[in-house]
Enzyme design. Sequence first.
Site, PDB file in Angstrom:
ATOM      1  N   ASP A   1       2.777  24.318  98.503  1.00 16.36           N
ATOM      2  CA  ASP A   1       3.113  25.683  98.904  1.00 16.36           C
ATOM      3  C   ASP A   1       4.585  25.730  99.259  1.00 16.36           C
ATOM      4  OD1 ASP A   1       0.528  26.756  98.616  1.00 16.36           O
ATOM      5  OD2 ASP A   1      -0.045  26.136 100.634  1.00 16.36           O
TER       6      ASP A   1
ATOM      7  N   ASP B   1      -1.340  31.291  94.287  1.00 14.69           N
ATOM      8  CA  ASP B   1      -2.043  32.102  95.281  1.00 14.69           C
ATOM      9  C   ASP B   1      -1.852  33.593  95.022  1.00 14.69           C
ATOM     10  OD1 ASP B   1      -2.811  29.738  96.537  1.00 14.69           O
ATOM     11  OD2 ASP B   1      -1.161  29.800  97.974  1.00 14.69           O
TER      12      ASP B   1
END
EC number: 3.4.23.36
Length: 160
Positions: free
Chosen positions: A119, A138
């Site tokens: 991330d 995401d």
Amino acid sequence: MREGLIYAVALVALVLDQASKYAVIHVMQLDRRMSIDVLPPLLNFRYGENRGINFGLFQEAGDASRWILIGLSLAICLGVWIWLRRSGGKVWMRISAGLLIGGALGNVVDRLLYGYVLDFLNMSCCGIDNPFVFNVADIFIFAGAIGLILFDGRGAKKAP
């Protein structure tokens, strides 16, 4: 072939996700710098390793959870694909399914290669300091899920 659009969108989403991760790690060296302010506070890159699920839940569950999450992601991808294959789905439904599947597969690739999901996106605004990071996959998963709900058409009434 109706599934062709799902495959194409999923492939584009997967490639964009992996390309973005390659760029921030291998080109921008975010894993060494840990933080890059792009358009502060709206957009920042912050290095994050997510071994769990959303918002870092179940981070401490160990390697077994990695394989469970991979299996769960693949099962969801298969379920969405089967659902759209059976229902036919309009164009926007197939695009949404492709986004969701491509994003999920992007995170599966991370778990297979690194043992965690990479991330790096962090967004804050209006005096609120958001501590969470996410990635392009995401975004695709979220957009795909919302699209599947919005474009389902089951709630639409047919003209008499």
